[in-house]
Design an enzyme around this catalytic site. Structure first.
Site, mmCIF file in Angstrom:
data_model
loop_
_atom_site.group_PDB
_atom_site.id
_atom_site.type_symbol
_atom_site.label_atom_id
_atom_site.label_comp_id
_atom_site.label_asym_id
_atom_site.label_seq_id
_atom_site.Cartn_x
_atom_site.Cartn_y
_atom_site.Cartn_z
ATOM 1 N N VAL A 122 96.687 17.383 31.462
ATOM 2 C CA VAL A 122 97.368 18.039 32.622
ATOM 3 C C VAL A 122 95.974 19.232 33.533
ATOM 4 O O VAL A 122 95.210 19.903 32.404
ATOM 5 C CB VAL A 122 98.278 18.810 32.369
ATOM 6 C CG1 VAL A 122 98.475 19.943 33.053
ATOM 7 C CG2 VAL A 122 99.338 18.366 31.673
ATOM 8 N N ALA A 151 92.999 22.802 31.845
ATOM 9 C CA ALA A 151 93.935 22.076 31.704
ATOM 10 C C ALA A 151 93.961 22.175 30.073
ATOM 11 O O ALA A 151 93.858 22.964 29.251
ATOM 12 C CB ALA A 151 92.318 20.987 31.506
ATOM 13 N N LYS A 152 94.428 21.081 29.872
ATOM 14 C CA LYS A 152 94.962 20.814 28.137
ATOM 15 C C LYS A 152 95.491 19.201 28.263
ATOM 16 O O LYS A 152 95.579 18.885 29.171
ATOM 17 C CB LYS A 152 96.247 21.039 27.743
ATOM 18 C CG LYS A 152 96.451 22.118 26.276
ATOM 19 C CD LYS A 152 95.403 22.576 25.632
ATOM 20 C CE LYS A 152 95.922 22.867 24.450
ATOM 21 N NZ LYS A 152 95.013 24.287 24.169
ATOM 22 N N GLY A 153 95.435 18.524 27.302
ATOM 23 C CA GLY A 153 95.833 17.214 26.851
ATOM 24 C C GLY A 153 96.515 16.812 25.215
ATOM 25 O O GLY A 153 96.347 17.967 24.997
ATOM 26 N N ASP A 162 91.725 20.415 19.788
ATOM 27 C CA ASP A 162 92.857 21.315 19.452
ATOM 28 C C ASP A 162 93.265 20.843 17.840
ATOM 29 O O ASP A 162 92.900 20.226 17.324
ATOM 30 C CB ASP A 162 93.917 20.680 21.001
ATOM 31 C CG ASP A 162 94.400 22.608 20.982
ATOM 32 O OD1 ASP A 162 94.284 23.094 21.546
ATOM 33 O OD2 ASP A 162 95.610 22.086 20.197
#
Ligand code: NAD
Length: 422
Positions: A56, A101-103, A142
């Site tokens: 995202v 952002a992150k995923g 992460d």
């Protein structure tokens, strides 16, 4: 409450103070891009493994997007969305030139072999290499991913685009990682703790801390805080909680936990109930494990004067409102745990410049950025007569809103620039 609802709640609380207006609010709350891909790899058994990968990209008005990649069997698109927007506010609060952002990949890394994890990572990069890059979106480790994962990403991405270590941060030092990155979040939490305690007329030396979580964030935070003369009177990990009124010897606990895989049975403290950690008799509570742990169920029993959020989203909005009313200071995640992304930024800068910094320089610059951010948050809190979380959101949102407006969203009051327009 879903993760994105909590983030939106804090966003709205600050947006009300700013009087942003619905147009820019909609732009700021909506992610630019949400990508879902299928990852199909052959497992060691010869069977096919099918996983889902997400990215995202929330906002890039202040620079390329930045955020971690989570490897977890329950990667939840709603949580990824919420964490992506938190990254936007965090990078803006820290005043580093990034968006958010992150995923993640829907897999259980504990059930995959080294070679299976490598295949999953490379296949994920095959699907997303066009939308990541040093000037576009820069992933980082992460939950469930680590520096080895980042090394595979560099290698796979470089096959398409040429040698590009700046495509990710949190890399091994040998591939362009930065000195100080591993301990950065804990180091940043220490700088935050020192500044906040001084503001309360307290010294870190002799203050009593309770820390939830003894992973990357909790261990390094405990290490720096303990070395500065504070007492860590309670600590927990997934195996349970321990306490010692005289203070836990953190170096000994680090050795014990490395050798035994957890803090359970550590001889220098007594075991206490896991849920008693958050309500320990202490000056500062530092949650550094999971989200949503300080809730309306336990918040009345919290005895700390100050809460410093090491984890992302440890406090639910209901608990947050209660803490504000009670006058307990909450140092919010989007500032307190920004040390990791700040040193990631230094790693990227070093990669782009092809010039390595020494650890002393990394820590010196980290301290400056953490203290600048804290001083700006404090001014916002004073000027707006609000709590530190609302102040941090105000600071982050106003920076992003202004950049968005300057880049071309017409008719917004944030667009107004002094000086001639011809
Ligand atoms: P980690 O996986 O290294 O450590 C997590 C720790 O929490 C472990 O000690 C684990 O045993 C403990 N834990 C898990 N469930 C628990 C429970 N129910 N009670 C008590 N302890 C429990 O993770 P980390 O990198 O230290 O991240 C911790 C938090 O900090 C997460 O919310 C993460 O998103 C956030 N964070 C991490 C970084 C970073 O640089 N690593 C940066 C910013 C924010």
């Amino acid at each position: 409450m879903r993760a994105s609802e909590a983030t939106n709640y804090y966003f709205q609380r600050a947006a009300k103070h700013l009087g942003l207006g619905p147009r820019i609010e909609t732009v700021l709350m909506t992610p630019r891009r949400e990508v879902k891909v299928e990852i199909v790899v052959e497992l060691d058994s010869g069977e096919l493994g099918v996983f889902k990968g997400f990215r995202v990209q929330h906002d890039n008005s202040r620079g390329p997007m930045k955020g971690g990649l989570r490897y977890h069997h329950e990667v939840d698109p709603d949580e990824v969305n919420s964490l992506a927007s938190l990254m936007t506010w965090k990078t803006a609060v820290a005043n580093i030139p990034y968006g958010g952002a992150k995923g993640g990949v829907n897999c259980d890394p504990s059930k995959l072999s080294h070679s299976e994890l490598q295949k999953v990572t490379r296949a994920f990069v095959d699907e997303i290499h066009d939308i990541i890059g040093p000037g576009l979106d820069i992933p980082a480790p992460d939950m469930g991913s680590n520096s080895q994962t980042m090394a595979w990403i560099v290698d796979q991405y470089s096959k398409y685009h040429g040698w590009t270590p700046a495509v990710v941060t949190g890399k091994p030092i040998e591939l362009g990682g930065s000195e100080g990155r591993e301990q950065a979040t804990g180091q940043g939490l220490f700088f935050a703790a020192e500044a906040v305690l001084a503001d309360h007329g307290m010294d870190i030396k002799g203050s009593r801390f309770a820390i939830q979580g003894f992973g990357n964030v909790g261990t390094w935070a405990a290490h720096f805080i303990h070395n500065a003369g504070a007492k860590i009177v309670a600590l927990s990990d997934l195996s349970g909680a321990i306490a010692n009124k005289q203070g836990i010897d953190i170096a000994a606990l680090m050795r014990y936990s490395r050798e035994n895989g957890s803090i359970s049975g550590f001889p220098g403290a007594e075991a206490i109930a896991a849920e008693a950690l958050l309500t320990s008799d202490c000056d500062v509570l530092l949650p550094a494990a999971l989200g949503n742990v300080i809730t309306s169920e336990n918040v009345q029993d919290i005895r700390a004067r100050i809460i410093i959020e090491g984890a992302n989203g440890p406090t639910t909005p209901e608990a947050d409102e209660y803490l504000i009313k009670k006058g307990i200071t909450v140092v919010p995640d989007i500032f307190a745990n920004a040390g990791g992304v700040i040193v990631s930024y230094f790693e990227w800068v070093q990669n782009v410049q092809q010039f390595r910094w020494r650890l002393e320089r990394v820590n010196q610059e980290l301290k400056l950025l953490m203290l600048d951010a804290y001083s700006e948050i404090r001014s916002q809190a004073k000027n707006n007569e609000c709590d530190l979380r609302t102040a941090a959101f105000l600071l982050g949102i106003s920076r992003v809103a202004r950049a968005t407006a300057l880049r071309g969203l017409e008719n917004e009051s944030f667009c107004m620039i002094d000086g001639p327009h011809n």
